[in-house]
Motif scaffolding. Sequence first.
Motif, PDB file in Angstrom:
ATOM      1  N   SER A  62     112.803  11.492  22.040  1.00  0.00           N
ATOM      2  CA  SER A  62     113.460  10.189  21.878  1.00  0.00           C
ATOM      3  C   SER A  62     112.685   9.311  20.910  1.00  0.00           C
ATOM      4  CB  SER A  62     113.579   9.494  23.232  1.00  0.00           C
ATOM      5  OG  SER A  62     112.303   9.318  23.811  1.00  0.00           O
ATOM      6  N   ARG A  63     113.419   8.770  19.926  1.00  0.00           N
ATOM      7  CA  ARG A  63     112.787   7.959  18.890  1.00  0.00           C
ATOM      8  C   ARG A  63     113.104   6.474  19.053  1.00  0.00           C
ATOM      9  NH1 ARG A  63     113.692  11.646  13.408  1.00  0.00           N
ATOM     10  NH2 ARG A  63     112.621  13.512  14.184  1.00  0.00           N
ATOM     11  N   ALA A  64     112.346   5.651  18.373  1.00  0.00           N
ATOM     12  CA  ALA A  64     112.494   4.191  18.457  1.00  0.00           C
ATOM     13  C   ALA A  64     113.841   3.737  17.914  1.00  0.00           C
ATOM     14  CB  ALA A  64     111.364   3.510  17.685  1.00  0.00           C
ATOM     15  N   TYR A  65     114.413   2.701  18.533  1.00  0.00           N
ATOM     16  CA  TYR A  65     115.612   2.040  18.018  1.00  0.00           C
ATOM     17  C   TYR A  65     115.358   0.535  17.872  1.00  0.00           C
ATOM     18  CZ  TYR A  65     116.305   1.256  23.049  1.00  0.00           C
ATOM     19  OH  TYR A  65     116.127   0.912  24.376  1.00  0.00           O
ATOM     20  N   TRP A  66     114.076   0.164  17.913  1.00  0.00           N
ATOM     21  CA  TRP A  66     113.661  -1.224  17.785  1.00  0.00           C
ATOM     22  C   TRP A  66     112.969  -1.427  16.438  1.00  0.00           C
ATOM     23  CZ3 TRP A  66     112.093   2.051  21.783  1.00  0.00           C
ATOM     24  CH2 TRP A  66     110.858   2.698  21.584  1.00  0.00           C
ATOM     25  N   ASP A  67     112.597  -2.667  16.154  1.00  0.00           N
ATOM     26  CA  ASP A  67     111.905  -3.011  14.908  1.00  0.00           C
ATOM     27  C   ASP A  67     110.454  -2.539  15.004  1.00  0.00           C
ATOM     28  OD1 ASP A  67     110.699  -4.138  12.705  1.00  0.00           O
ATOM     29  OD2 ASP A  67     111.501  -6.150  13.014  1.00  0.00           O
ATOM     30  N   GLU A  71     106.975  -3.677  17.004  1.00  0.00           N
ATOM     31  CA  GLU A  71     106.459  -2.768  18.034  1.00  0.00           C
ATOM     32  C   GLU A  71     106.181  -1.440  17.342  1.00  0.00           C
ATOM     33  OE1 GLU A  71     104.874  -0.760  20.431  1.00  0.00           O
ATOM     34  OE2 GLU A  71     105.467  -2.622  21.451  1.00  0.00           O
ATOM     35  N   LYS A  72     104.893  -1.116  17.190  1.00  0.00           N
ATOM     36  CA  LYS A  72     104.466   0.023  16.368  1.00  0.00           C
ATOM     37  C   LYS A  72     104.805   1.386  16.962  1.00  0.00           C
ATOM     38  CE  LYS A  72     102.491  -2.789  13.399  1.00  0.00           C
ATOM     39  NZ  LYS A  72     103.085  -3.004  12.056  1.00  0.00           N
ATOM     40  N   ILE A  73     104.843   1.457  18.280  1.00  0.00           N
ATOM     41  CA  ILE A  73     105.107   2.740  18.927  1.00  0.00           C
ATOM     42  C   ILE A  73     106.499   3.230  18.553  1.00  0.00           C
ATOM     43  CG2 ILE A  73     105.387   3.923  21.145  1.00  0.00           C
ATOM     44  CD1 ILE A  73     103.313   2.032  22.303  1.00  0.00           C
ATOM     45  N   LYS A  74     106.596   4.503  18.163  1.00  0.00           N
ATOM     46  CA  LYS A  74     107.859   5.044  17.685  1.00  0.00           C
ATOM     47  C   LYS A  74     108.493   6.054  18.638  1.00  0.00           C
ATOM     48  CE  LYS A  74     106.612   4.264  12.843  1.00  0.00           C
ATOM     49  NZ  LYS A  74     106.442   4.861  11.500  1.00  0.00           N
ATOM     50  N   SER A  75     107.881   6.237  19.780  1.00  0.00           N
ATOM     51  CA  SER A  75     108.428   7.138  20.788  1.00  0.00           C
ATOM     52  C   SER A  75     108.857   6.328  22.006  1.00  0.00           C
ATOM     53  CB  SER A  75     107.369   8.162  21.211  1.00  0.00           C
ATOM     54  OG  SER A  75     107.699   8.760  22.444  1.00  0.00           O
ATOM     55  N   GLN A  76     110.105   6.522  22.431  1.00  0.00           N
ATOM     56  CA  GLN A  76     110.572   5.823  23.625  1.00  0.00           C
ATOM     57  C   GLN A  76     109.735   6.217  24.838  1.00  0.00           C
ATOM     58  OE1 GLN A  76     114.849   5.624  24.408  1.00  0.00           O
ATOM     59  NE2 GLN A  76     115.251   6.290  22.294  1.00  0.00           N
ATOM     60  N   LEU A  77     109.468   7.502  24.979  1.00  0.00           N
ATOM     61  CA  LEU A  77     108.712   7.978  26.132  1.00  0.00           C
ATOM     62  C   LEU A  77     107.328   7.342  26.179  1.00  0.00           C
ATOM     63  CD1 LEU A  77     108.633   9.885  28.574  1.00  0.00           C
ATOM     64  CD2 LEU A  77     107.765  11.679  27.053  1.00  0.00           C
ATOM     65  N   GLU A  78     106.694   7.258  25.038  1.00  0.00           N
ATOM     66  CA  GLU A  78     105.349   6.675  24.977  1.00  0.00           C
ATOM     67  C   GLU A  78     105.384   5.182  25.310  1.00  0.00           C
ATOM     68  OE1 GLU A  78     101.686   5.938  21.772  1.00  0.00           O
ATOM     69  OE2 GLU A  78     103.381   7.229  21.227  1.00  0.00           O
ATOM     70  N   LEU A  79     106.349   4.456  24.739  1.00  0.00           N
ATOM     71  CA  LEU A  79     106.427   3.015  24.995  1.00  0.00           C
ATOM     72  C   LEU A  79     106.757   2.730  26.451  1.00  0.00           C
ATOM     73  CD1 LEU A  79     106.402   0.092  23.922  1.00  0.00           C
ATOM     74  CD2 LEU A  79     108.845   0.358  23.453  1.00  0.00           C
ATOM     75  N   PHE A  80     107.771   3.413  26.981  1.00  0.00           N
ATOM     76  CA  PHE A  80     108.189   3.152  28.349  1.00  0.00           C
ATOM     77  C   PHE A  80     107.103   3.521  29.356  1.00  0.00           C
ATOM     78  CE2 PHE A  80     112.818   3.947  26.830  1.00  0.00           C
ATOM     79  CZ  PHE A  80     112.856   2.671  26.260  1.00  0.00           C
ATOM     80  N   SER A  81     106.294   4.501  29.008  1.00  0.00           N
ATOM     81  CA  SER A  81     105.220   4.916  29.908  1.00  0.00           C
ATOM     82  C   SER A  81     104.168   3.828  30.101  1.00  0.00           C
ATOM     83  CB  SER A  81     104.541   6.185  29.372  1.00  0.00           C
ATOM     84  OG  SER A  81     105.422   7.276  29.378  1.00  0.00           O
TER      85      SER A  81
END
Length: 350
Positions: A62-67, A71-81
């Motif tokens: 899963s990839r980023a859909y935000w700016d 928010e530098k993190i480009k993985s949804q899994l990494e950010l949500f974790s």
Amino acid sequence: MTVFNYSKIKKNKQFYLIAEIGVNHECSVPRAKKLILLAKKAGAHAAKFQTYKANKIASKESRAYWDTSKEKIKSQLELFSKFDKFNYKDYKILSTFCKKLKIDFLSTPFDLGAVDMINPLVPLFKISSSDITNVPLLRKISSKGKPVLLSTGGSNEQEIRFALKVLNSKKKLKIVLMHCILNYPTKDRDANLLMIEHLKNNFRGYPIGYSDHTLPNKDMSNITTAYLLGANVIEKHFTNDKKKKGNDHYHSMNSDDLKMIIEKINQINKVLGKSKNKNFIKSEIKSRKNARRGIFISKSIQKGERLDKSNLITLRPNIGISAENWDKILNKKAKKTLKTGTKLKWKNIR
């Protein structure tokens, strides 16, 4: 006691403002409580969070859909974790704190376990735009029988009707359709607030709301415009520091923004008034008499002489015979001599 009142919202008798704290608490209960208190003091009717476990939302692909400049993190899994550490005990503490402050506690569940976890704590469910086609989650939420705020970002009319069919499959739920654009942040030119009118016209019977992701402006006009178009439920991300890096802080409102929304909505309601039918109001009665015109004698008239444009004039105030009867009194005759400046009375003409 719950602030949310579906019946009043449906009848345009309640404005309901949700401070979407989301995960801006950054897994700190004290910080979450601070944000709840700030939201309450600023006038919010609900403080909302997000409940999930990262591995139940996103895969490694899963990839980023935000700016990503914000928010530098480009993985949804990494950010949500980073933000999935709260458990039932934490939400119970926050729910109790909200109850004490008399502000509704809400949280968006992103997985089936989250629905069960927060069900005892919330008066309604909010469904994220990202889950409008998530049949298992829609059915799970439907099974609880509670009111639903359904965000419609990134969807079309067919998908909205599909979600409504699933949600209402066993029992017709009390649902608010939330206009939303699934961009973080949403550019003003992409807000498309006229879609609120489309939802009102094409989904009759459902109250309409607005989940806003635009950057706050100095007068919060995007929110007030949405309200004027018919959105009685407003949701916007909330923080105490809009300059804080990462996640949702950069497109959130703060206490000052929230206060401004409340003040402006109150002012809008004040000037809109309560009557939808055109009629004069009590405060205009004096004006109707003194600012309108009656018919007066402009040139002395002898008994038996006819009334016409040459000897009549309309002047303020509206006493004697009203100017609206002008055509009725033309060619009438005077019963007695009438001096210049005299107000015309029905008893003096025939």
